[in-house]
Write a protein that holds these residues in place. Structure first.
Motif, PDB file in Angstrom:
ATOM      1  N   ALA A 130      -0.452  -0.554  -4.084  1.00  0.00           N
ATOM      2  CA  ALA A 130       0.638  -0.596  -5.072  1.00  0.00           C
ATOM      3  C   ALA A 130       0.748  -2.038  -5.540  1.00  0.00           C
ATOM      4  CB  ALA A 130       1.933  -0.124  -4.424  1.00  0.00           C
ATOM      5  N   ARG A 131       0.402  -2.246  -6.805  1.00  0.00           N
ATOM      6  CA  ARG A 131       0.276  -3.629  -7.291  1.00  0.00           C
ATOM      7  C   ARG A 131       1.415  -3.988  -8.231  1.00  0.00           C
ATOM      8  NH1 ARG A 131      -4.183  -0.756  -8.108  1.00  0.00           N
ATOM      9  NH2 ARG A 131      -5.990  -1.142  -6.773  1.00  0.00           N
TER      10      ARG A 131
ATOM     11  N   SER B 267       5.256  13.351   1.938  1.00  0.00           N
ATOM     12  CA  SER B 267       5.766  12.410   0.940  1.00  0.00           C
ATOM     13  C   SER B 267       4.688  12.099  -0.096  1.00  0.00           C
ATOM     14  CB  SER B 267       6.187  11.101   1.614  1.00  0.00           C
ATOM     15  OG  SER B 267       7.163  11.343   2.597  1.00  0.00           O
ATOM     16  N   ILE B 268       5.101  12.040  -1.344  1.00  0.00           N
ATOM     17  CA  ILE B 268       4.190  11.659  -2.426  1.00  0.00           C
ATOM     18  C   ILE B 268       4.467  10.188  -2.729  1.00  0.00           C
ATOM     19  CG2 ILE B 268       3.602  12.053  -4.863  1.00  0.00           C
ATOM     20  CD1 ILE B 268       4.550  15.008  -4.387  1.00  0.00           C
ATOM     21  N   CYS B 269       3.515   9.330  -2.388  1.00  0.00           N
ATOM     22  CA  CYS B 269       3.674   7.879  -2.575  1.00  0.00           C
ATOM     23  C   CYS B 269       2.556   7.470  -3.534  1.00  0.00           C
ATOM     24  CB  CYS B 269       3.554   7.158  -1.248  1.00  0.00           C
ATOM     25  SG  CYS B 269       4.645   7.847   0.023  1.00  0.00           S
ATOM     26  N   ALA B 270       2.860   7.490  -4.801  1.00  0.00           N
ATOM     27  CA  ALA B 270       1.814   7.422  -5.823  1.00  0.00           C
ATOM     28  C   ALA B 270       2.014   6.206  -6.706  1.00  0.00           C
ATOM     29  CB  ALA B 270       1.840   8.697  -6.663  1.00  0.00           C
ATOM     30  N   ALA B 271       1.119   5.238  -6.574  1.00  0.00           N
ATOM     31  CA  ALA B 271       1.242   4.013  -7.355  1.00  0.00           C
ATOM     32  C   ALA B 271       0.253   4.020  -8.510  1.00  0.00           C
ATOM     33  CB  ALA B 271       0.988   2.803  -6.472  1.00  0.00           C
TER      34      ALA B 271
ATOM     35  N   PRO C 257       9.377   0.204 -10.569  1.00  0.00           N
ATOM     36  CA  PRO C 257       8.387  -0.850 -10.852  1.00  0.00           C
ATOM     37  C   PRO C 257       8.139  -1.638  -9.560  1.00  0.00           C
ATOM     38  CG  PRO C 257      10.530  -1.410 -11.801  1.00  0.00           C
ATOM     39  CD  PRO C 257      10.698  -0.063 -11.170  1.00  0.00           C
ATOM     40  N   VAL C 258       6.873  -1.770  -9.192  1.00  0.00           N
ATOM     41  CA  VAL C 258       6.553  -2.404  -7.905  1.00  0.00           C
ATOM     42  C   VAL C 258       7.139  -3.816  -7.828  1.00  0.00           C
ATOM     43  CG1 VAL C 258       4.650  -3.252  -6.454  1.00  0.00           C
ATOM     44  CG2 VAL C 258       4.496  -0.995  -7.533  1.00  0.00           C
TER      45      VAL C 258
ATOM     46  N   SER D 153       0.829  -1.200   0.000  1.00  0.00           N
ATOM     47  CA  SER D 153       0.000   0.000   0.000  1.00  0.00           C
ATOM     48  C   SER D 153       0.867   1.254   0.000  1.00  0.00           C
ATOM     49  CB  SER D 153      -0.915   0.007   1.233  1.00  0.00           C
ATOM     50  OG  SER D 153      -0.136   0.166   2.398  1.00  0.00           O
ATOM     51  N   GLU D 154       0.291   2.318  -0.536  1.00  0.00           N
ATOM     52  CA  GLU D 154       0.970   3.612  -0.510  1.00  0.00           C
ATOM     53  C   GLU D 154       1.220   4.029   0.943  1.00  0.00           C
ATOM     54  OE1 GLU D 154      -1.717   6.060  -2.720  1.00  0.00           O
ATOM     55  OE2 GLU D 154      -1.080   5.270  -4.665  1.00  0.00           O
ATOM     56  N   ARG D 155       0.283   3.685   1.823  1.00  0.00           N
ATOM     57  CA  ARG D 155       0.430   4.006   3.248  1.00  0.00           C
ATOM     58  C   ARG D 155       1.692   3.381   3.836  1.00  0.00           C
ATOM     59  NH1 ARG D 155      -2.600   7.593   3.639  1.00  0.00           N
ATOM     60  NH2 ARG D 155      -4.772   7.594   4.289  1.00  0.00           N
ATOM     61  N   LEU D 156       1.912   2.106   3.484  1.00  0.00           N
ATOM     62  CA  LEU D 156       3.080   1.419   4.031  1.00  0.00           C
ATOM     63  C   LEU D 156       4.362   2.054   3.495  1.00  0.00           C
ATOM     64  CD1 LEU D 156       3.995  -0.868   5.890  1.00  0.00           C
ATOM     65  CD2 LEU D 156       4.027  -2.373   3.900  1.00  0.00           C
ATOM     66  N   VAL D 157       4.309   2.468   2.242  1.00  0.00           N
ATOM     67  CA  VAL D 157       5.475   3.150   1.653  1.00  0.00           C
ATOM     68  C   VAL D 157       5.743   4.447   2.425  1.00  0.00           C
ATOM     69  CG1 VAL D 157       6.297   4.357  -0.413  1.00  0.00           C
ATOM     70  CG2 VAL D 157       5.132   2.134  -0.637  1.00  0.00           C
ATOM     71  N   GLU D 158       4.681   5.200   2.645  1.00  0.00           N
ATOM     72  CA  GLU D 158       4.816   6.477   3.366  1.00  0.00           C
ATOM     73  C   GLU D 158       5.383   6.229   4.777  1.00  0.00           C
ATOM     74  OE1 GLU D 158       1.128   8.682   3.697  1.00  0.00           O
ATOM     75  OE2 GLU D 158       1.956   9.982   5.225  1.00  0.00           O
TER      76      GLU D 158
END
Ligand code: GLY
Ligand code: MN
Ligand code: MN
Length: 478
Positions: free
Chosen positions: A285-286, A265-269, A312-313, A242-247
């Protein structure tokens, strides 16, 4: 026994409202002397003295006032985390709430710098525990003497400031909008026009970084690289995340090392990467998607990095993702090559935009129009969206109040630090582009120190080329 101020009483749980004389007497006593007498000036103090001298030289004979600012209220008696105004931090090295730097003009020329601060809480009158912002609640502050030693700057009790300002005549320049009490105290003396010039002068003073600042920015980039590495590790396995986990992962790295982030932070998937300021960070984020991560660590001295990598994820670019990525990479290379002392600020932007226009033309996105014509008309901007960079320092968009002549229409000088961040953003609902491009967003952003003969990429530790990104991800994912 001092009367407890009304607002404190209202704020606090009513149970503790009453203070018996016995308790008051008890609280007055039994505290050890914790004054630190062995403090030496912080390394930063030699630099802040030089910065104040430069400011002083620009405004001879004028009273200069630079407040730190006050915490912004979130609700009732809770506030957002405090950050001092950047100009105050730049000129003092201090980060106290409610501090005010005053440069008083001296008869023989120059200015005398005095920093007005809250002193330690008084134990005698009970302020330290009865005042809701006493040290018992908010933590120990440095004493004025401790701060004098650390900052190499004369310090006075901020409660004497209004009187002192009243006693110094002559013209005044104020960094307005940070401290309402100071703004009011100087109402009618400082003019809005004069203060605008002052703000501009401060921004322009900050355009060229000194060696202390460069070291901070270098450190910010290194710390940011560690945060990016942690993010790559959580992408391991190629499962959805998830974008949340990245953040949170990036933020955790910043915080455990004692730092912060310099902007949201911009965490954009996936298609979120096509939204320039995607800070909601509430998506998945897939595998198969790109993750655009734009994040920067802010150091303890408040300097921030501003770095973007598009990853790339699942660790491998698809052919179409790679095509877009390589166009952006080529544009960034052209932009970086244009960064050197003596070049026009606009050069790196123009160089990067031209390369993007060429690629878009080659992909047929301008129809019959040539790259030259499309570029002249600015048609590439449908997909490049933003400017290609900005100054960087204490603020992510640093020196924004500098005049157009000295910044956007100005010339690069050694010691400036700026970002180069071209991108291509194909909105998911843009029916003017082939379907395979829709929902792809790529930005690559690095932080460059301008040198006499070119530049140094402070964020070079993070790979940029597509194959290097893949190899780096594979290595970190073990
Ligand atoms: N992260 C904000 C910017 O790149 O300008
Ligand atoms: Mn950025
Ligand atoms: Mn940026």
């Amino acid at each position: 026994m001092a009367e407890e101020p009304d607002e404190n009483r209202q704020r606090r749980n009513g149970l503790y409202r009453e203070v018996s004389p016995e308790l008051a007497e008890n609280m007055r006593q039994g505290w050890a002397d914790t004054e630190r007498r062995d403090l030496a000036p912080a390394a930063q103090s030699a630099y802040t003295a030089r910065r104040r001298a430069e400011l002083s030289a620009r405004f001879p004979g004028e009273l200069l006032v630079v407040p730190s600012g006050l915490p912004k209220v979130r609700a009732n008696d809770t506030s957002y985390p405090f950050r001092p105004s950047s100009d105050y931090a730049y000129l003092t090295g201090d980060q106290s709430e409610g501090g005010v730097l005053v440069l008083e003009p001296e008869e023989r020329g120059g200015h005398r710098a005095v920093l007005y601060l809250r002193p330690r809480s008084d134990r005698e009158n009970g302020e330290f525990w009865l005042d809701y912002h006493g040290e018992l609640w908010d933590g120990r502050r440095n004493s004025l003497t401790e701060n004098e030693r650390l900052l190499a700057l004369a310090c006075r009790d901020v409660r004497t400031l209004a009187e002192r300002l009243g006693a110094v005549g002559g013209p005044v320049r104020l960094l307005r909008g940070h401290d309402p009490e100071v703004d009011t105290a100087l109402d009618g003396r400082a003019t809005e026009e004069g203060d605008e010039d002052f703000r501009t002068a401060l921004a322009e003073l900050r355009l060229v970084k000194d060696s202390f600042e460069i070291a901070e920015l270098r450190f910010a980039c290194e710390a940011t690289a560690r945060g990016f590495e942690d993010v790559v590790r959580i992408l391991a396995g190629g499962e959805p995340t998830s974008e949340r986990l990245v953040e949170g992962t990036f933020f955790t790295r910043a915080r455990v090392e004692g730092n912060d982030v310099g902007y949201a932070s911009i965490c954009a998937a996936g298609p979120h990467a096509t939204t320039l300021h995607w800070v909601r960070n509430d998506g998945e984020a897939r595998p198969g998607e790109l993750l655009l991560l734009d994040a920067g660590v802010e150091t303890r001295r408040l300097y921030t990095a501003d770095i973007t990598r598009t990853l790339p994820v699942d660790g491998r670019f698809t052919p179409v993702q790679r095509r877009v990525y390589e166009a952006v990479y080529a544009a960034q290379e052209a932009g970086i090559a244009a960064v050197k002392a003596g070049a026009a600020y606009r050069d790196f932007h123009d160089a990067a935009q031209w390369v993007l226009a060429e690629h878009l033309a080659a992909w047929g996105l301008f129809g019959e129009r040539s790259a030259e014509e499309a570029y002249r008309l600015g048609l590439q901007r449908r997909w490049t969206l933003s400017g290609t960079g900005h100054m960087l320092g204490l603020d992510v968009h640093d020196c924004a109040k500098a005049r157009t002549d000295t910044y956007v229409d100005g010339t690069l000088e050694a010691g400036m630090v700026l970002t180069v961040e071209p991108g291509l953003y194909f909105q998911p609902d843009d029916v003017t582009v082939p379907e395979e491009l829709r929902g792809i967003g790529v930005r690559i952003e690095d932080d460059l120190l301008v040198t006499e003969d070119g530049n140094e990429n402070l964020s070079a530790a993070l790979p940029r080329r597509a194959d290097e990104v893949e190899a780096w991800m594979a290595r970190l994912r073990g």
